[in-house]
Design a protein around this motif. Sequence first.
Motif, PDB file in Angstrom:
ATOM      1  N   GLY A  16      82.892  80.485   0.529  1.00 40.58           N
ATOM      2  CA  GLY A  16      82.424  81.639  -0.235  1.00 40.58           C
ATOM      3  C   GLY A  16      81.248  81.236  -1.102  1.00 40.58           C
ATOM      4  N   ASP A  35      81.045  72.302  -8.563  1.00 43.74           N
ATOM      5  CA  ASP A  35      82.381  72.104  -7.995  1.00 43.74           C
ATOM      6  C   ASP A  35      83.011  70.904  -8.683  1.00 43.74           C
ATOM      7  OD1 ASP A  35      83.725  73.109  -5.001  1.00 43.74           O
ATOM      8  OD2 ASP A  35      84.667  71.499  -6.156  1.00 43.74           O
ATOM      9  N   SER A  36      84.310  71.014  -8.962  1.00 43.84           N
ATOM     10  CA  SER A  36      84.990  69.911  -9.644  1.00 43.84           C
ATOM     11  C   SER A  36      85.172  68.711  -8.706  1.00 43.84           C
ATOM     12  CB  SER A  36      86.343  70.379 -10.176  1.00 43.84           C
ATOM     13  OG  SER A  36      87.016  71.077  -9.169  1.00 43.84           O
ATOM     14  N   THR A  43      88.057  73.936   0.059  1.00 51.83           N
ATOM     15  CA  THR A  43      89.296  73.745   0.808  1.00 51.83           C
ATOM     16  C   THR A  43      88.988  73.681   2.303  1.00 51.83           C
ATOM     17  OG1 THR A  43      90.444  75.058  -0.846  1.00 51.83           O
ATOM     18  CG2 THR A  43      91.564  74.795   1.268  1.00 51.83           C
ATOM     19  N   LYS A  53      91.704  71.603  12.290  1.00 53.72           N
ATOM     20  CA  LYS A  53      91.267  71.814  13.676  1.00 53.72           C
ATOM     21  C   LYS A  53      90.974  70.489  14.371  1.00 53.72           C
ATOM     22  CE  LYS A  53      92.279  75.117  12.582  1.00 53.72           C
ATOM     23  NZ  LYS A  53      92.603  75.842  11.355  1.00 53.72           N
ATOM     24  N   ARG A 116      84.239  70.211 -13.798  1.00 58.18           N
ATOM     25  CA  ARG A 116      85.084  71.421 -13.908  1.00 58.18           C
ATOM     26  C   ARG A 116      84.368  72.461 -14.763  1.00 58.18           C
ATOM     27  NH1 ARG A 116      89.648  73.711 -12.815  1.00 58.18           N
ATOM     28  NH2 ARG A 116      90.018  72.252 -11.131  1.00 58.18           N
ATOM     29  N   ALA A 117      84.285  73.685 -14.247  1.00 59.05           N
ATOM     30  CA  ALA A 117      83.552  74.737 -14.961  1.00 59.05           C
ATOM     31  C   ALA A 117      84.501  75.595 -15.794  1.00 59.05           C
ATOM     32  CB  ALA A 117      82.818  75.605 -13.942  1.00 59.05           C
ATOM     33  N   GLY A 153      88.443  79.808  -5.005  1.00 62.69           N
ATOM     34  CA  GLY A 153      89.399  79.638  -3.919  1.00 62.69           C
ATOM     35  C   GLY A 153      90.849  79.761  -4.309  1.00 62.69           C
ATOM     36  N   ASP A 317      88.919  83.563  -1.574  1.00 63.33           N
ATOM     37  CA  ASP A 317      90.374  83.518  -1.752  1.00 63.33           C
ATOM     38  C   ASP A 317      90.824  83.953  -3.141  1.00 63.33           C
ATOM     39  OD1 ASP A 317      90.550  82.463   0.781  1.00 63.33           O
ATOM     40  OD2 ASP A 317      91.614  80.629   0.190  1.00 63.33           O
ATOM     41  N   ALA A 325      88.127  81.655   5.653  1.00 61.61           N
ATOM     42  CA  ALA A 325      86.826  81.102   5.306  1.00 61.61           C
ATOM     43  C   ALA A 325      85.696  82.083   5.610  1.00 61.61           C
ATOM     44  CB  ALA A 325      86.610  79.800   6.081  1.00 61.61           C
TER      45      ALA A 325
HETATM   46  P1  FAD Z   1      87.691  77.221  -1.431  1.00 63.61           P
HETATM   47  O1  FAD Z   1      87.286  76.789  -0.076  1.00 63.61           O
HETATM   48  O2  FAD Z   1      89.113  76.991  -1.833  1.00 63.61           O
HETATM   49  O3  FAD Z   1      86.713  76.495  -2.454  1.00 63.61           O
HETATM   50  C1  FAD Z   1      86.887  76.609  -3.835  1.00 63.61           C
HETATM   51  C2  FAD Z   1      86.208  75.451  -4.507  1.00 63.61           C
HETATM   52  O4  FAD Z   1      86.163  75.712  -5.920  1.00 63.61           O
HETATM   53  C3  FAD Z   1      86.943  74.134  -4.359  1.00 63.61           C
HETATM   54  O5  FAD Z   1      86.091  73.161  -3.812  1.00 63.61           O
HETATM   55  C4  FAD Z   1      87.381  73.760  -5.777  1.00 63.61           C
HETATM   56  O6  FAD Z   1      87.298  72.370  -6.017  1.00 63.61           O
HETATM   57  C5  FAD Z   1      86.357  74.507  -6.619  1.00 63.61           C
HETATM   58  N1  FAD Z   1      86.840  74.832  -7.968  1.00 63.61           N
HETATM   59  C6  FAD Z   1      87.983  75.471  -8.311  1.00 63.61           C
HETATM   60  N2  FAD Z   1      88.058  75.635  -9.654  1.00 63.61           N
HETATM   61  C7  FAD Z   1      86.927  75.089 -10.169  1.00 63.61           C
HETATM   62  C8  FAD Z   1      86.405  74.958 -11.494  1.00 63.61           C
HETATM   63  N3  FAD Z   1      87.048  75.439 -12.559  1.00 63.61           N
HETATM   64  N4  FAD Z   1      85.229  74.317 -11.651  1.00 63.61           N
HETATM   65  C9  FAD Z   1      84.547  73.841 -10.572  1.00 63.61           C
HETATM   66  N5  FAD Z   1      84.988  73.953  -9.304  1.00 63.61           N
HETATM   67  C10 FAD Z   1      86.161  74.571  -9.106  1.00 63.61           C
HETATM   68  N6  FAD Z   1      90.535  79.770   7.085  1.00 63.61           N
HETATM   69  C11 FAD Z   1      89.921  80.150   8.234  1.00 63.61           C
HETATM   70  O7  FAD Z   1      89.150  81.109   8.214  1.00 63.61           O
HETATM   71  N7  FAD Z   1      90.128  79.471   9.406  1.00 63.61           N
HETATM   72  C12 FAD Z   1      90.969  78.418   9.491  1.00 63.61           C
HETATM   73  O8  FAD Z   1      91.135  77.834  10.552  1.00 63.61           O
HETATM   74  C13 FAD Z   1      91.626  77.993   8.305  1.00 63.61           C
HETATM   75  N8  FAD Z   1      92.460  76.928   8.326  1.00 63.61           N
HETATM   76  C14 FAD Z   1      93.040  76.513   7.165  1.00 63.61           C
HETATM   77  C15 FAD Z   1      93.883  75.412   7.219  1.00 63.61           C
HETATM   78  C16 FAD Z   1      94.494  74.957   6.061  1.00 63.61           C
HETATM   79  C17 FAD Z   1      95.397  73.752   6.134  1.00 63.61           C
HETATM   80  C18 FAD Z   1      94.219  75.601   4.817  1.00 63.61           C
HETATM   81  C19 FAD Z   1      94.826  75.090   3.552  1.00 63.61           C
HETATM   82  C20 FAD Z   1      93.383  76.690   4.762  1.00 63.61           C
HETATM   83  C21 FAD Z   1      92.797  77.173   5.937  1.00 63.61           C
HETATM   84  N9  FAD Z   1      91.955  78.288   5.933  1.00 63.61           N
HETATM   85  C22 FAD Z   1      91.373  78.706   7.101  1.00 63.61           C
HETATM   86  C23 FAD Z   1      91.681  79.045   4.692  1.00 63.61           C
HETATM   87  C24 FAD Z   1      90.304  78.669   4.124  1.00 63.61           C
HETATM   88  O9  FAD Z   1      90.258  77.286   3.893  1.00 63.61           O
HETATM   89  C25 FAD Z   1      90.049  79.443   2.839  1.00 63.61           C
HETATM   90  O10 FAD Z   1      90.205  80.820   3.095  1.00 63.61           O
HETATM   91  C26 FAD Z   1      88.624  79.190   2.341  1.00 63.61           C
HETATM   92  O11 FAD Z   1      88.408  77.825   2.096  1.00 63.61           O
HETATM   93  C27 FAD Z   1      88.378  79.989   1.055  1.00 63.61           C
HETATM   94  O12 FAD Z   1      87.072  79.764   0.633  1.00 63.61           O
HETATM   95  P2  FAD Z   1      86.648  79.915  -0.898  1.00 63.61           P
HETATM   96  O13 FAD Z   1      85.178  79.656  -0.915  1.00 63.61           O
HETATM   97  O14 FAD Z   1      87.137  81.190  -1.425  1.00 63.61           O
HETATM   98  O15 FAD Z   1      87.424  78.773  -1.692  1.00 63.61           O
END
Ligand code: FAD
Length: 470
Positions: A16, A35-36, A43, A53, A116-117, A153, A317, A325
């Motif tokens: 995202g 990012d922290s 994720t 995968k 960490r933000a 996330g 998320d 993702a």
């Molecule tokens: P995230 O990818 O969770 O990223 C959030 C980031 O924010 C992290 O790096 C974290 O360190 C950072 N963060 C959090 N709080 C702070 C803060 N206060 N300060 C600074 N940084 C911070 N989805 C699919 O579409 N296909 C798949 O095949 C799939 N397989 C998956 C398999 C597993 C095992 C898991 C656990 C998830 C899977 N997902 C899959 C789900 C997918 O990973 C998530 O939907 C996606 O990563 C969400 O993206 P995001 O950008 O919202 O957050």
Amino acid sequence: MEKKRHDLLVIGSGPGGYVAAIRAAQLGWNVGCVDSEKVSGGTCLRVGCIPSKAMLESSDIYWEAKAGLKDHGVVISDLKLDLAAMLKRKNDIVNILTKGVDGLFAKNKVKRYVGRARIEAPSRVVVAATANAKSGAANEISVEAEHILIATGSVPATLPGVEMDGGRIGTSTDALEFPEVPKHLIVIGAGFIGLELGSVWRRLGSKVTVLEYFKRILPGMDSEMADEALRIFRRQGLEFRLGTKVTSGRIVGKDCVVEIEGEEPMRGDRVLVSVGRSSNIEGLGLEGIGINLDEKGRISVNDQFETSVKGIFAVGDVIRGPMLAHKASEEGIACVERLITGYGHVNYEAIPGIVYTQPEIASVGKTEDDLKEAGIKYRKGTFPFVANGRARCLGHREGSVKVLANAETDRVLGVHIIGPRAGDLIAEAAVAIDYAATSEDLARSCHAHPTLSEALREAALAVDKRAIHA
Ligand code: FAD
């Protein structure tokens, strides 16, 4: 305290956040992304989509070599599993892809912060960077930004009574790193993460028992397809206990003991708790600035992804909707495009969901259950892979395609596939839904022969009861 300024500061470098940051930079904004974690990609790249995968592919190749190649006339006499090499390959893929995100940041001049933000005010974020080596105090950076995008996330949900030890009783992150093949892996939760990782370890040799509270697997997916998937997984050797309530879990000596309401406790040597994920908002300072949450503890946003505080947005998320993702990336792009160009949109009806088991399960649009509940009249066409020439050649004949079309307009409302490469096949259906295609449009489009995609065309033909090969 060091001070910085950006047009947009993105918190979180997952799919995202990093995609939104790059798109905003392409459109001319001065962008920062914090990012922290030292490693970018969130994720998805670190402990989610990509490493899982990688393990799925490797375990599948091992399983094919063990059980599937004989039919092709390929005989391997001294097959061995080198788990350490398999894990290293997975880690190498993660390293390359996460470095790729840093490369994209550099190319697009997105400033990356590690720390960490915490949001201090509507346009000010404090980043607690790595601790000072001498004093131990955190190096804080104050970042001013007219717009803030929260993309922090989610984190694995826990189950009351189950004592996670971060190893033998752990989450998906732990299950991507088991140093040896468990003899008996107990998976709590039959959602996509539990099934994907459970099937990885089954293919590598574990006995796997999946415990699920509901009386079905894959809650939310088309129930007919979920039933078909259950039959296939059971034939493959995965054990399921449905309608099972886990009341506790802990380590007793060498065993992990899982207690189940009304049944004998179950013993295994590893437990994977995969009971969903919760939005990750801890320590962000949301209460201090008045950002509202919804009933599930996710950040509330309007249809332009703006939170209850002007200038602060959220995607992925951490807000409502499927935790996927590509959904996070779509939202990230739509959010910043709308801010910068005045237009940005996500079609939630056309977001595919995929379960990367073998066979894969893929779905887009409405399920049959949705349509029945909403009282929408539909016609249904199905086609089995057993009647598809390419599936036979591949040796993967299980599963089927289902096309659901509006009974009056014939517009495609939903497509559900269980079968080989379903995750790739569903892309055509997503485009069809996005472009408001009818089942007749799909049925009249020429599909190359012999391909798996012909099964989708045949299912579209079957909506009008004129499939050729079934
Ligand atoms: P995230 O990818 O969770 O990223 C959030 C980031 O924010 C992290 O790096 C974290 O360190 C950072 N963060 C959090 N709080 C702070 C803060 N206060 N300060 C600074 N940084 C911070 N989805 C699919 O579409 N296909 C798949 O095949 C799939 N397989 C998956 C398999 C597993 C095992 C898991 C656990 C998830 C899977 N997902 C899959 C789900 C997918 O990973 C998530 O939907 C996606 O990563 C969400 O993206 P995001 O950008 O919202 O957050």
